[in-house]
Design an enzyme around this catalytic site. Sequence first.
Site, PDB file in Angstrom:
ATOM      1  CG  ASN A  68      -1.910   1.110   1.255  1.00  0.00           C
ATOM      2  OD1 ASN A  68      -1.681   2.187   0.718  1.00  0.00           O
ATOM      3  ND2 ASN A  68      -3.038   0.878   1.901  1.00  0.00           N
ATOM      4  CB  VAL A  69       1.531   3.897  -2.536  1.00  0.00           C
ATOM      5  CG1 VAL A  69       2.022   2.992  -3.645  1.00  0.00           C
ATOM      6  CG2 VAL A  69       0.096   4.353  -2.775  1.00  0.00           C
ATOM      7  CG  ASN A  95       2.668   4.405 -13.116  1.00  0.00           C
ATOM      8  OD1 ASN A  95       2.555   5.141 -14.078  1.00  0.00           O
ATOM      9  ND2 ASN A  95       3.686   3.594 -12.961  1.00  0.00           N
ATOM     10  CB  SER A 147      -3.888  14.440 -14.542  1.00  0.00           C
ATOM     11  OG  SER A 147      -5.023  14.746 -15.329  1.00  0.00           O
ATOM     12  CE1 TYR A 161      -6.929  11.848 -10.574  1.00  0.00           C
ATOM     13  CE2 TYR A 161      -7.464  13.621 -12.112  1.00  0.00           C
ATOM     14  CZ  TYR A 161      -6.822  12.430 -11.832  1.00  0.00           C
ATOM     15  OH  TYR A 161      -6.069  11.820 -12.801  1.00  0.00           O
ATOM     16  CE  LYS A 165      -3.358  11.956 -10.540  1.00  0.00           C
ATOM     17  NZ  LYS A 165      -2.276  10.942 -10.574  1.00  0.00           N
ATOM     18  CB  ILE A 194      -5.501   7.845 -20.919  1.00  0.00           C
ATOM     19  CG1 ILE A 194      -4.511   9.008 -21.107  1.00  0.00           C
ATOM     20  CG2 ILE A 194      -4.870   6.509 -21.290  1.00  0.00           C
ATOM     21  CD1 ILE A 194      -3.950   9.159 -22.491  1.00  0.00           C
TER      22      ILE A 194
END
Length: 267
Positions: A68-69, A95, A147, A161, A165, A194
């Site tokens: 888990n990051v 990522n 992003s 978000y 980012k 994407i």
Amino acid sequence: MKRLEGRVALITGAGSMSGGLGNGKATAIRLAQEGAAICALDLHLDAAEETCDLIRAENGRAHAIAANVTDEAQIMAAVAECLGIFGQINILQNNVGILKSGGAMDTTVADWELLTNVNMKAVFLPTKHVLPHFMERGTGVVTNMSSIAGQRYLGAPYIGYNATKGSIIAYTRNLAAEVAPYGIRANAILPGFIDTPMARDVTEQASDDPDAIDWNALDQQRAKRVPLGRVGTPWDVANAAVFLASDEASYITGTEITVDGGVSCRV
């Protein structure tokens, strides 16, 4: 000779939802195709193993790690495991990221805290614990996934978000300046529209009838916003990651590569 022959890449978020193809998975495969040995880290071990199986099927070297990051102890253990298996790390590809909808007033505190905790720690913790190894070797590459939403409003309310980012861009620039004297480079990739499993999952969650979604029609609608006329694929992002990890980018640090088909030219 392959561009990344003899190098080792630790890639976080290297698995993908529902067996699909996300940016991390595609990047792991492309870096392996260029000769890098891959430590594929994911929250779900089976997802990381699936990526490794695809790499091994092409005679590449890969090792799956579950972590888990957002958990520092798990990240420390993962870095140590990668070093124990391959003896070195040359490339860190961060990522991991999550997406939650919401504007300035309707974003919940819980969602805000989740976004900041995951999206910001996802670059902070792996970088923090790989850097001592990079500094000892006097070389290394860090590539962070941001992003175009971190730079501009794209017409939908994703303020948490977008803010996280955007923070990754600032983090990457500061990191690059700090570690450049040690021979370490740091850059960010800014994808646009994407087609990934996460993007589709968010669309389904926002729909009253997910089963009725016409994905072809939706892709065509999104493609109309892209000057190049198509939605991007994870391979487009992965190819940018290969370039940034290679010696071809040896004089590039502290900046961003935008992979959006020209969307940013219009917005």
